[in-house]
Design a protein around this motif. Sequence first.
Motif, short mmCIF file in Angstrom:
data_model
loop_
_atom_site.label_atom_id
_atom_site.label_comp_id
_atom_site.label_asym_id
_atom_site.label_seq_id
_atom_site.Cartn_x
_atom_site.Cartn_y
_atom_site.Cartn_z
N GLN A 20 108.06 111.69 7.00
CA GLN A 20 108.31 111.31 5.61
C GLN A 20 109.33 112.27 4.99
O GLN A 20 109.28 113.48 5.22
CB GLN A 20 107.01 111.37 4.82
N THR A 21 110.28 111.73 4.25
CA THR A 21 111.25 112.60 3.61
C THR A 21 110.63 113.32 2.43
O THR A 21 109.62 112.88 1.87
CB THR A 21 112.48 111.82 3.13
N VAL A 22 111.26 114.42 2.04
CA VAL A 22 110.77 115.18 0.89
C VAL A 22 110.78 114.32 -0.36
O VAL A 22 109.84 114.34 -1.16
CB VAL A 22 111.63 116.45 0.70
N ALA A 79 110.24 117.51 6.62
CA ALA A 79 109.64 118.84 6.71
C ALA A 79 109.16 119.13 8.13
O ALA A 79 108.52 118.28 8.76
CB ALA A 79 108.49 118.96 5.73
N ARG A 80 109.45 120.33 8.60
CA ARG A 80 108.93 120.78 9.88
C ARG A 80 107.99 121.97 9.69
O ARG A 80 107.52 122.56 10.67
CB ARG A 80 110.09 121.16 10.83
N SER A 81 107.73 122.30 8.44
CA SER A 81 106.77 123.35 8.08
C SER A 81 106.44 123.15 6.61
O SER A 81 106.98 122.26 5.96
CB SER A 81 107.38 124.74 8.32
N PRO A 335 120.92 96.99 3.21
CA PRO A 335 119.47 97.12 3.03
C PRO A 335 119.08 98.46 2.43
O PRO A 335 119.72 99.48 2.66
CB PRO A 335 118.92 96.99 4.47
N THR A 336 118.02 98.43 1.66
CA THR A 336 117.43 99.66 1.12
C THR A 336 116.26 100.07 2.00
O THR A 336 115.30 99.32 2.13
CB THR A 336 116.92 99.43 -0.30
N PRO A 337 116.33 101.21 2.67
CA PRO A 337 115.23 101.60 3.56
C PRO A 337 113.98 101.93 2.77
O PRO A 337 114.04 102.62 1.77
CB PRO A 337 115.79 102.85 4.27
N ASP A 338 112.85 101.40 3.21
CA ASP A 338 111.60 101.78 2.56
C ASP A 338 110.93 102.88 3.38
O ASP A 338 111.44 103.33 4.39
CB ASP A 338 110.67 100.57 2.38
N ALA A 339 109.80 103.32 2.91
CA ALA A 339 109.16 104.47 3.54
C ALA A 339 108.81 104.19 5.00
O ALA A 339 108.93 105.06 5.86
CB ALA A 339 107.90 104.84 2.76
N GLU A 340 108.40 102.96 5.31
CA GLU A 340 108.02 102.66 6.69
C GLU A 340 109.24 102.67 7.60
O GLU A 340 109.19 103.19 8.72
CB GLU A 340 107.35 101.27 6.74
N ARG A 343 109.98 106.19 8.32
CA ARG A 343 109.04 106.78 9.27
C ARG A 343 109.42 106.38 10.69
O ARG A 343 109.41 107.20 11.62
CB ARG A 343 107.61 106.33 8.95
N LEU A 344 109.74 105.09 10.89
CA LEU A 344 110.09 104.62 12.22
C LEU A 344 111.38 105.27 12.73
O LEU A 344 111.52 105.57 13.91
CB LEU A 344 110.24 103.09 12.21
N ALA A 345 112.32 105.49 11.78
CA ALA A 345 113.58 106.10 12.18
C ALA A 345 113.38 107.52 12.68
O ALA A 345 114.13 108.01 13.53
CB ALA A 345 114.55 106.10 11.00
N ALA A 346 112.36 108.17 12.16
CA ALA A 346 112.11 109.56 12.55
C ALA A 346 111.15 109.68 13.72
O ALA A 346 110.96 110.77 14.25
CB ALA A 346 111.55 110.33 11.35
N ALA A 347 110.53 108.59 14.10
CA ALA A 347 109.51 108.63 15.15
C ALA A 347 110.13 108.96 16.52
O ALA A 347 111.27 108.63 16.78
CB ALA A 347 108.78 107.31 15.21
#
Length: 347
Positions: A20-22, A79-81, A335-340, A343-347
């Motif tokens: 999740q982004t900040v 975040a990584r910490s 497109p406007t990226p939503d939270a999901e 999340r998938l982009a960072a998975a």
Amino acid sequence: MSHTIRIAQTDLHFPCAPGQTVLDAALAAGIELPHSCRKGMCANCAGRVDEGLVEGLGGAPLHHEACDPDQVLLCLCVARSDLLISPTRYRRVDPAAAKTFVAKVYKHQMVASDVSLLQLRLPAGQRLKFRAGQYLQVILDDGSRRSYSMANPPHESDGVTLHIRHVPGGRFSAVLPTLQPGDAVRIEGPYGSFGLREDSQAPLVFVAGGTGFAPIKSILDDMVKRGDSRRPVTLLWGGRRLEHLYLGAAVQRWQRLLPGLEFVPAVSEPIADTPPEVFRGDVRQALLARLASLAGHELYACGAPALVTALRQTAVQHLGLAPQDFFSDAFVSGPTPDAEQRRLAAA
């Protein structure tokens, strides 16, 4: 694992889930940080990470040319910490304020060769509560979303008016010509932190490129409704051709009701018999030509990201505007990226 994010010099803190982004984490916790495009293109969300480790979502860059050297784009930070952050500003909001509606087309007209004015009505008894300058998302049949600013003022809350530029190959641009009165359109909102600083007395400069006029129209209509005529206002609106300055009647009304409002129309393509009041050139050039200094002013810019970036540089570097007095809403197509999706982009 989840991490805790704290805002410096406050007791505010909120959780941030993996991927999740900040910015998304803050919004989910009811803390609104400055933002607009949410794609790393406008730099409105730029802030400092004073403690902790972050990385770019899906490898995205964390810096923008408009960022200060010690700032990162909070809309792309993962975040990584645990983190301690210093955003440029923040405020408490209701995270459940955004709602989904099935609106009906009330009126659809072409106001320029590539611009639609789309008026939607909400179901009876329902209202979209928003602040002048905010935007909504149109939800398409495939679940993708497109973001458009409300052009109507907040007191007209039983419907919304959108100014939509037709983009070649655009998903919603293909749908627009088929929309007729009575057709259903799913929308969700409000979103965004763009809006007037009402606690300020500084002279106002609004700069719009094309349909970037929409949120500025909402703000100026709201000022008229509230009887707020205490601040000098300069409005610069630019387009390629005169037809792209498509709502002259609205400007004429403001000139009657907001004493001292100065309007500078700018047209970038050469035209024959240019009216004397029209500036020949782009809106950034018009800003340089018509205002000797922006020291002590506030500037609100709306339009394409490249225009917003150029206006920021011009206003701060050449006209003396304080960086914290530049406010913008960058219009990003697609497109406007939503939270999901994030999340998938960072998975």
